[in-house]
Design an enzyme around this catalytic site. Structure first.
Site, PDB file in Angstrom:
ATOM      1  N   GLY A  29       3.596  -1.942  -8.588  1.00 27.00           N
ATOM      2  CA  GLY A  29       4.661  -3.464  -8.787  1.00 27.00           C
ATOM      3  C   GLY A  29       3.705  -4.953  -8.747  1.00 27.00           C
ATOM      4  O   GLY A  29       4.261  -5.748  -8.540  1.00 27.00           O
ATOM      5  N   SER A  30       2.383  -4.847  -7.761  1.00 28.42           N
ATOM      6  CA  SER A  30       2.520  -6.279  -7.351  1.00 28.42           C
ATOM      7  C   SER A  30       1.729  -7.036  -8.534  1.00 28.42           C
ATOM      8  O   SER A  30       1.549  -7.785  -8.247  1.00 28.42           O
ATOM      9  CB  SER A  30       0.820  -5.874  -5.763  1.00 28.42           C
ATOM     10  OG  SER A  30      -0.215  -5.600  -6.704  1.00 28.42           O
ATOM     11  N   ARG A  82       9.326  13.412 -24.355  1.00 25.72           N
ATOM     12  CA  ARG A  82       8.277  12.069 -23.808  1.00 25.72           C
ATOM     13  C   ARG A  82       8.697  11.412 -25.129  1.00 25.72           C
ATOM     14  O   ARG A  82       8.743  10.965 -24.807  1.00 25.72           O
ATOM     15  CB  ARG A  82       6.489  13.062 -24.496  1.00 25.72           C
ATOM     16  CG  ARG A  82       5.790  11.804 -24.542  1.00 25.72           C
ATOM     17  CD  ARG A  82       4.832  12.277 -24.742  1.00 25.72           C
ATOM     18  NE  ARG A  82       3.523  11.459 -24.531  1.00 25.72           N
ATOM     19  CZ  ARG A  82       2.013  11.777 -24.972  1.00 25.72           C
ATOM     20  NH1 ARG A  82       2.265  11.976 -25.783  1.00 25.72           N
ATOM     21  NH2 ARG A  82       1.558  11.173 -24.680  1.00 25.72           N
ATOM     22  N   HIS A 126      -6.538  -2.208 -15.340  1.00 30.92           N
ATOM     23  CA  HIS A 126      -7.165  -0.677 -14.633  1.00 30.92           C
ATOM     24  C   HIS A 126      -8.522  -1.427 -14.020  1.00 30.92           C
ATOM     25  O   HIS A 126      -9.055  -2.220 -13.825  1.00 30.92           O
ATOM     26  CB  HIS A 126      -8.259  -0.053 -15.903  1.00 30.92           C
ATOM     27  CG  HIS A 126      -9.048   1.041 -15.781  1.00 30.92           C
ATOM     28  ND1 HIS A 126      -7.833   2.392 -15.423  1.00 30.92           N
ATOM     29  CD2 HIS A 126     -10.442   1.668 -15.629  1.00 30.92           C
ATOM     30  CE1 HIS A 126      -8.528   3.415 -15.034  1.00 30.92           C
ATOM     31  NE2 HIS A 126      -9.900   2.962 -15.178  1.00 30.92           N
ATOM     32  N   ASP A 158      -4.670   1.177 -26.300  1.00 22.97           N
ATOM     33  CA  ASP A 158      -5.227   2.084 -27.736  1.00 22.97           C
ATOM     34  C   ASP A 158      -4.770   3.434 -27.552  1.00 22.97           C
ATOM     35  O   ASP A 158      -4.233   3.586 -26.446  1.00 22.97           O
ATOM     36  CB  ASP A 158      -6.451   1.904 -28.691  1.00 22.97           C
ATOM     37  CG  ASP A 158      -7.151   2.583 -28.331  1.00 22.97           C
ATOM     38  OD1 ASP A 158      -6.979   2.825 -26.796  1.00 22.97           O
ATOM     39  OD2 ASP A 158      -8.009   2.406 -28.861  1.00 22.97           O
ATOM     40  N   ASP A 162      -7.352   4.325 -21.652  1.00 27.65           N
ATOM     41  CA  ASP A 162      -8.390   2.755 -20.911  1.00 27.65           C
ATOM     42  C   ASP A 162      -9.483   2.638 -22.482  1.00 27.65           C
ATOM     43  O   ASP A 162     -10.278   2.608 -21.500  1.00 27.65           O
ATOM     44  CB  ASP A 162      -9.022   3.895 -19.877  1.00 27.65           C
ATOM     45  CG  ASP A 162      -7.744   3.617 -18.851  1.00 27.65           C
ATOM     46  OD1 ASP A 162      -6.499   3.162 -19.052  1.00 27.65           O
ATOM     47  OD2 ASP A 162      -7.943   5.010 -18.112  1.00 27.65           O
TER      48      ASP A 162
END
Ligand code: GRF
Length: 210
Positions: A29-30, A82, A126, A158, A162
């Site tokens: 969580g940085s 899911r 990313h 989307d 990535d």
């Protein structure tokens, strides 16, 4: 793990004018904390984090959210399909009238249905210069490919892995003797600047969801 009772009003002084951000994370969580800090010091103006959601119940980032007094929701995937899992998350996002969903080390792919519900309102960070090195273990792959530089990319999400439109990128050199750890740390420093900047940029042009 404490779970803060969902109470939209508790976090929001000015519900009509503040842009509402939700964070999805699976780990440390940085990046989430970098965004919190940027809200606090005005680099992301007029915004609030209304919910922090994790598929990992004991994710350190979720604990940080609790410590910061934010609404934190552990939503483990175990025992759920899911779509059931995503439905739980979507219910939280909808309940908090979320304007922007920030993936910050969220380690699951979102279904096309989820993406459609928040189309143009989901961002990811990313640790590579997309379109190079999508997917996992990208710092190692950049080193193995003999790249001379790497960096990070903030992009809209989307249906691909990535592949969404890039909002901004930051570059770092790859130095002789770099390991996955040293390169990851150098990239992460840039991530902590890039994500808040990208969020501020997107919010400037984003109509509120309500
Ligand atoms: C970051 O390297 C981010 O680019 C990637 O996952 C990592 C999350 O780190 N998507 P943290 O949990 O924000 O510290």
């Amino acid at each position: 793990m404490n779970t803060v009772t969902p109470n939209p009003k508790s976090q929001i002084q000015n519900p009509k004018s503040r842009r509402r951000l939700a964070v999805l994370l699976s780990g440390r969580g940085s990046n989430f904390e970098a965004i919190c800090d940027a809200i606090a010091d005005g680099r992301i103006p007029d915004a609030a984090i209304v919910a922090v959601i994790s598929d990992v119940a004991d994710a350190p980032g979720l604990n940080r959210a609790v410590e910061r007094g934010l609404n934190a929701f552990p939503i483990p995937r175990e025992g759920l399909s899911r779509s059931e899992h995503e439905e739980k998350i979507l219910r939280i996002l909808d309940a908090f009238e979320t304007d922007l969903v920030l993936l910050a080390g969220y380690m699951r792919l979102l279904s096309p249905r989820f993406i459609e519900r928040y189309r143009g309102r989901i961002l990811n960070i990313h640790p590579a210069l997309l379109p190079k090195f999508p997917g996992l273990d990208v710092q190692r792959r950049a080193l193995q490919a003999g790249e001379l530089e790497s960096g990070c990319t903030v992009h809209f999400v989307d249906e691909g892995t990535d592949t969404g439109p890039v909002i901004l990128q930051r570059r770092v050199p790859i130095l002789p003797g770099d390991t996955v750890e040293t390169l990851s740390a150098r990239i992460l420093q840039e991530e902590h600047r890039a994500y808040p900047e990208a969020v501020a940029r997107v919010l400037e042009g984003l109509p509120l969801a309500r």
